[in-house]
Design a protein around this motif. Sequence first.
Motif, PDB file in Angstrom:
ATOM      1  N   ARG A   1       0.834  -1.198   0.000  1.00 51.19           N
ATOM      2  CA  ARG A   1       0.000   0.000   0.000  1.00 51.19           C
ATOM      3  C   ARG A   1       0.877   1.260   0.000  1.00 51.19           C
ATOM      4  NH1 ARG A   1      -5.089  -1.615   4.015  1.00 51.19           N
ATOM      5  NH2 ARG A   1      -5.710  -3.466   2.832  1.00 51.19           N
ATOM      6  N   ALA A   2       1.957   1.189  -0.728  1.00 53.35           N
ATOM      7  CA  ALA A   2       2.846   2.334  -0.882  1.00 53.35           C
ATOM      8  C   ALA A   2       2.458   3.102  -2.136  1.00 53.35           C
ATOM      9  CB  ALA A   2       4.295   1.862  -0.977  1.00 53.35           C
ATOM     10  N   ARG A   3       3.084   4.259  -2.351  1.00 55.40           N
ATOM     11  CA  ARG A   3       2.745   5.051  -3.536  1.00 55.40           C
ATOM     12  C   ARG A   3       3.900   5.158  -4.517  1.00 55.40           C
ATOM     13  NH1 ARG A   3       2.126  10.396   0.178  1.00 55.40           N
ATOM     14  NH2 ARG A   3       4.299  11.074   0.247  1.00 55.40           N
ATOM     15  N   ASN A   4       5.105   4.806  -4.096  1.00 56.73           N
ATOM     16  CA  ASN A   4       6.265   4.844  -4.985  1.00 56.73           C
ATOM     17  C   ASN A   4       7.258   3.770  -4.588  1.00 56.73           C
ATOM     18  OD1 ASN A   4       5.742   8.180  -4.525  1.00 56.73           O
ATOM     19  ND2 ASN A   4       5.862   7.455  -6.635  1.00 56.73           N
ATOM     20  N   PHE A   5       8.138   3.420  -5.519  1.00 54.17           N
ATOM     21  CA  PHE A   5       9.240   2.521  -5.202  1.00 54.17           C
ATOM     22  C   PHE A   5      10.523   3.072  -5.807  1.00 54.17           C
ATOM     23  CE2 PHE A   5       7.715   0.766  -9.282  1.00 54.17           C
ATOM     24  CZ  PHE A   5       8.898   0.778 -10.013  1.00 54.17           C
TER      25      PHE A   5
ATOM     26  N   GLU B   1      18.558   2.586  -9.690  1.00 56.11           N
ATOM     27  CA  GLU B   1      18.421   1.741 -10.879  1.00 56.11           C
ATOM     28  C   GLU B   1      17.036   1.862 -11.519  1.00 56.11           C
ATOM     29  OE1 GLU B   1      20.406  -0.960 -12.219  1.00 56.11           O
ATOM     30  OE2 GLU B   1      22.167  -0.231 -11.142  1.00 56.11           O
ATOM     31  N   LEU B   2      16.015   1.864 -10.685  1.00 49.13           N
ATOM     32  CA  LEU B   2      14.627   1.933 -11.159  1.00 49.13           C
ATOM     33  C   LEU B   2      13.822   2.749 -10.162  1.00 49.13           C
ATOM     34  CD1 LEU B   2      13.963  -1.819 -12.055  1.00 49.13           C
ATOM     35  CD2 LEU B   2      14.301   0.021 -13.696  1.00 49.13           C
ATOM     36  N   GLU B   3      12.841   3.503 -10.647  1.00 48.34           N
ATOM     37  CA  GLU B   3      11.941   4.240  -9.752  1.00 48.34           C
ATOM     38  C   GLU B   3      10.692   4.645 -10.518  1.00 48.34           C
ATOM     39  OE1 GLU B   3      11.331   7.498 -10.550  1.00 48.34           O
ATOM     40  OE2 GLU B   3      12.991   7.897 -11.890  1.00 48.34           O
ATOM     41  N   ASN B   4       9.647   4.984  -9.787  1.00 46.47           N
ATOM     42  CA  ASN B   4       8.438   5.489 -10.425  1.00 46.47           C
ATOM     43  C   ASN B   4       7.977   6.776  -9.746  1.00 46.47           C
ATOM     44  OD1 ASN B   4       7.442   4.414  -8.033  1.00 46.47           O
ATOM     45  ND2 ASN B   4       5.642   3.468  -8.974  1.00 46.47           N
ATOM     46  N   TRP B   5       8.949   7.623  -9.417  1.00 46.85           N
ATOM     47  CA  TRP B   5       8.657   8.899  -8.777  1.00 46.85           C
ATOM     48  C   TRP B   5       8.088   9.929  -9.741  1.00 46.85           C
ATOM     49  CZ3 TRP B   5      13.976   8.523  -6.059  1.00 46.85           C
ATOM     50  CH2 TRP B   5      13.831   7.900  -4.818  1.00 46.85           C
ATOM     51  N   GLY B   6       8.255   9.707 -11.039  1.00 48.53           N
ATOM     52  CA  GLY B   6       7.721  10.649 -12.015  1.00 48.53           C
ATOM     53  C   GLY B   6       8.474  11.965 -12.023  1.00 48.53           C
ATOM     54  N   VAL B   7       7.723  13.080 -12.154  1.00 49.27           N
ATOM     55  CA  VAL B   7       8.359  14.394 -12.304  1.00 49.27           C
ATOM     56  C   VAL B   7       9.081  14.841 -11.037  1.00 49.27           C
ATOM     57  CG1 VAL B   7       6.751  15.152 -14.076  1.00 49.27           C
ATOM     58  CG2 VAL B   7       6.198  15.561 -11.671  1.00 49.27           C
ATOM     59  N   LEU B   8       8.793  14.222  -9.895  1.00 48.74           N
ATOM     60  CA  LEU B   8       9.439  14.588  -8.637  1.00 48.74           C
ATOM     61  C   LEU B   8      10.641  13.715  -8.329  1.00 48.74           C
ATOM     62  CD1 LEU B   8       6.305  15.195  -6.388  1.00 48.74           C
ATOM     63  CD2 LEU B   8       7.688  16.896  -7.572  1.00 48.74           C
ATOM     64  N   ALA B   9      11.112  12.970  -9.317  1.00 51.36           N
ATOM     65  CA  ALA B   9      12.177  11.995  -9.074  1.00 51.36           C
ATOM     66  C   ALA B   9      13.408  12.616  -8.438  1.00 51.36           C
ATOM     67  CB  ALA B   9      12.553  11.296 -10.389  1.00 51.36           C
ATOM     68  N   ALA B  10      13.938  13.669  -9.033  1.00 49.83           N
ATOM     69  CA  ALA B  10      15.177  14.268  -8.518  1.00 49.83           C
ATOM     70  C   ALA B  10      14.983  14.801  -7.107  1.00 49.83           C
ATOM     71  CB  ALA B  10      15.640  15.385  -9.454  1.00 49.83           C
ATOM     72  N   GLU B  11      13.864  15.463  -6.866  1.00 54.55           N
ATOM     73  CA  GLU B  11      13.597  16.032  -5.550  1.00 54.55           C
ATOM     74  C   GLU B  11      13.475  14.954  -4.479  1.00 54.55           C
ATOM     75  OE1 GLU B  11      10.099  18.627  -3.267  1.00 54.55           O
ATOM     76  OE2 GLU B  11      10.121  18.461  -5.462  1.00 54.55           O
ATOM     77  N   GLN B  12      12.701  13.898  -4.774  1.00 52.83           N
ATOM     78  CA  GLN B  12      12.499  12.858  -3.767  1.00 52.83           C
ATOM     79  C   GLN B  12      13.775  12.054  -3.534  1.00 52.83           C
ATOM     80  OE1 GLN B  12       8.760  10.974  -3.084  1.00 52.83           O
ATOM     81  NE2 GLN B  12       7.916  11.772  -4.986  1.00 52.83           N
TER      82      GLN B  12
END
Length: 248
Positions: free
Chosen positions: A41-45, A64-75
């Motif tokens: 029940r998380a929102r990102n990995f 290596e992999l992520e699904n943070w989208g447009v906030l990737a660098a910030e998160q």
Amino acid sequence: MGFSRSGVVDGPGSIQYLRLQRASSRSDVFPKLVAMQKNLRARNFAVFRVAGAGLPNKRKLVCELENWGVLAAEQQDQLMEGYGEIFLDHIEMSVLPLIWTGTENGAFSEAGEFSSLVRQLDERATPFSGVAFPVRLGALGNGYVAFLAGSLALESDLIIDQHVRSCQVMMDLLALDERRSMPAESLSEREVACLQLAGDGRISEEIAEKLGLSVHTVNAYLGSATIKLNSVNRIQAIAKAIRLGYIH
């Protein structure tokens, strides 16, 4: 070999489990991570690999992999600034999962009766709560599979199952690295369609409505396309897809 209600093979520490449904390409890994994210029940990995192991002052975590989208660098910056050094030190000594609580209103993370077998990090170092599963597979295969959310309530069986699945993900990535010389996979029609709409400035919800898909499915297509294009994030994948003529 039996299955539990969560769909996990009995005997999660077994070799048979770890070999089940091994990925044949990097694009196969993304849906596995999406499924794990839903189970928790998380929102990102995000999947991190330790680089520079054994070299003084050279160690770092590479995403290596992520699904943070447009906030990737910030998160990613928030996570590395908050816990990056702790992650690097912890994996040298332990494979206990790490959990922490974020600063968002109502945020919490708890492991119930399993709390003695996880390491609870100091709170409020990131906006989001999270759990990170350390995996140690040797110099090139050490890293973390992390899941982020506002709140996380983790039961013991769930933590064990997802930790084993995290090991499988890292094993897949390590094995697939050995086959990088193989020709790049071509994009599917759905992947191209999702990339085109993303390149047009549409967010995942808008793409899902346009194509009649769920948001999770759209993110899975965009993630697999990103992997196939050997890109680090969605923006780079769109740029590369334009250069290769997949989209305009």
